[in-house]
Design an enzyme around this catalytic site. Structure first.
Site, mmCIF file in Angstrom:
data_model
loop_
_atom_site.group_PDB
_atom_site.id
_atom_site.type_symbol
_atom_site.label_atom_id
_atom_site.label_comp_id
_atom_site.label_asym_id
_atom_site.label_seq_id
_atom_site.Cartn_x
_atom_site.Cartn_y
_atom_site.Cartn_z
ATOM 1 N N ASP A 8 0.875 -1.183 0.000
ATOM 2 C CA ASP A 8 0.000 0.000 0.000
ATOM 3 C C ASP A 8 0.911 1.231 0.000
ATOM 4 O O ASP A 8 2.134 1.111 -0.188
ATOM 5 C CB ASP A 8 -1.004 -0.044 1.171
ATOM 6 N N CYS A 65 3.072 -3.345 4.002
ATOM 7 C CA CYS A 65 2.224 -2.210 4.407
ATOM 8 C C CYS A 65 2.895 -1.570 5.615
ATOM 9 O O CYS A 65 4.066 -1.850 5.890
ATOM 10 C CB CYS A 65 0.775 -2.643 4.652
ATOM 11 N N THR A 67 2.470 -1.843 8.943
ATOM 12 C CA THR A 67 2.840 -2.821 9.984
ATOM 13 C C THR A 67 3.077 -4.212 9.417
ATOM 14 O O THR A 67 3.629 -5.069 10.104
ATOM 15 C CB THR A 67 1.706 -2.954 11.006
ATOM 16 N N HIS A 98 9.005 -24.669 7.977
ATOM 17 C CA HIS A 98 7.959 -25.366 8.731
ATOM 18 C C HIS A 98 6.553 -25.140 8.193
ATOM 19 O O HIS A 98 5.713 -26.027 8.262
ATOM 20 C CB HIS A 98 7.974 -24.912 10.207
ATOM 21 N N HIS A 133 6.057 -31.711 8.751
ATOM 22 C CA HIS A 133 5.357 -30.429 8.610
ATOM 23 C C HIS A 133 4.224 -30.511 7.589
ATOM 24 O O HIS A 133 3.287 -29.726 7.646
ATOM 25 C CB HIS A 133 6.338 -29.328 8.208
HETATM 26 C C1 RB5 Z 1 -1.954 2.624 6.571
HETATM 27 O O1 RB5 Z 1 -1.989 3.800 7.274
HETATM 28 C C2 RB5 Z 1 -1.777 1.440 7.517
HETATM 29 O O2 RB5 Z 1 -2.925 1.279 8.276
HETATM 30 C C3 RB5 Z 1 -1.451 0.179 6.744
HETATM 31 O O3 RB5 Z 1 -0.317 0.370 5.984
HETATM 32 C C4 RB5 Z 1 -1.175 -1.056 7.584
HETATM 33 O O4 RB5 Z 1 -0.242 -0.776 8.583
HETATM 34 C C5 RB5 Z 1 -2.329 -1.793 8.064
HETATM 35 O O5 RB5 Z 1 -2.224 -2.866 8.683
#
Ligand code: RB5
Length: 149
Positions: A8, A65, A67, A98, A133
């Site tokens: 993203d 993304c 996180t 695994h 596995h």
């Molecule tokens: C975008 O702001 C953020 O929410 C997205 O990149 C991600 O971290 C969502 O899990």
């Protein structure tokens, strides 16, 4: 080996580093977007990459993304996808050995570029061990079948 890559807006900049790294290693890839830092929705890119990998048009995928959490949750909704969010190299090779993970998810706001590229290398350089596995992976597939009727 062909890799499907997506992100993203929050993962865009780290994804560019990942693509450069793949290029330097002569690894073939396709970028399924996003193509700028303009705000967008991570499930759209998770779906594109996950469908390419589940459809066997690409061997493995990499998703980024902010996180790594949202994009991995979304990718894991596609049957046949085992997306692993990794913040360290041990998890990156263990999820291949695994769990036969077929998509690596990275959090651009969590790991620095150096760590992220080492994670990519660990993930791509490791094969599924099979054996004991495999039956666990088969059980994951059974769960999918139970709820995808
Ligand atoms: C975008 O702001 C953020 O929410 C997205 O990149 C991600 O971290 C969502 O899990």
């Amino acid at each position: 080996m062909r890799i499907a890559v997506g992100s993203d807006h929050a993962g865009f900049s780290l994804k560019k580093e990942v693509l450069k790294h793949l290029e330097e290693r002569d690894i073939q890839f396709e970028d399924f977007g996003a193509f700028s830092e303009e705000s967008c929705d991570y499930p759209d890119f998770a779906l594109k990459v996950a469908e390419e990998v589940a459809g066997k048009r690409f061997e493995l995928g990499i998703l980024v993304c902010g996180t790594g959490i949202g994009i991995s949750i979304a990718a894991n909704k596609v049957p046949g996808i085992r997306a692993a969010l990794c913040g360290d190299t041990f998890s990156a090779h263990a999820c291949r050995e695994h769990n036969d993970a077929n998509i690596l998810a990275l959090g651009a706001r969590v790991v620095g570029t150096g760590v992220a590229l080492d994670i990519v290398d660990s993930f791509l350089n490791t094969r599924f061990e099979g054996n004991r596995h495999q039956k666990r992976i088969d059980k994951i597939s059974e769960i999918e079948k139970k709820y995808n009727k």
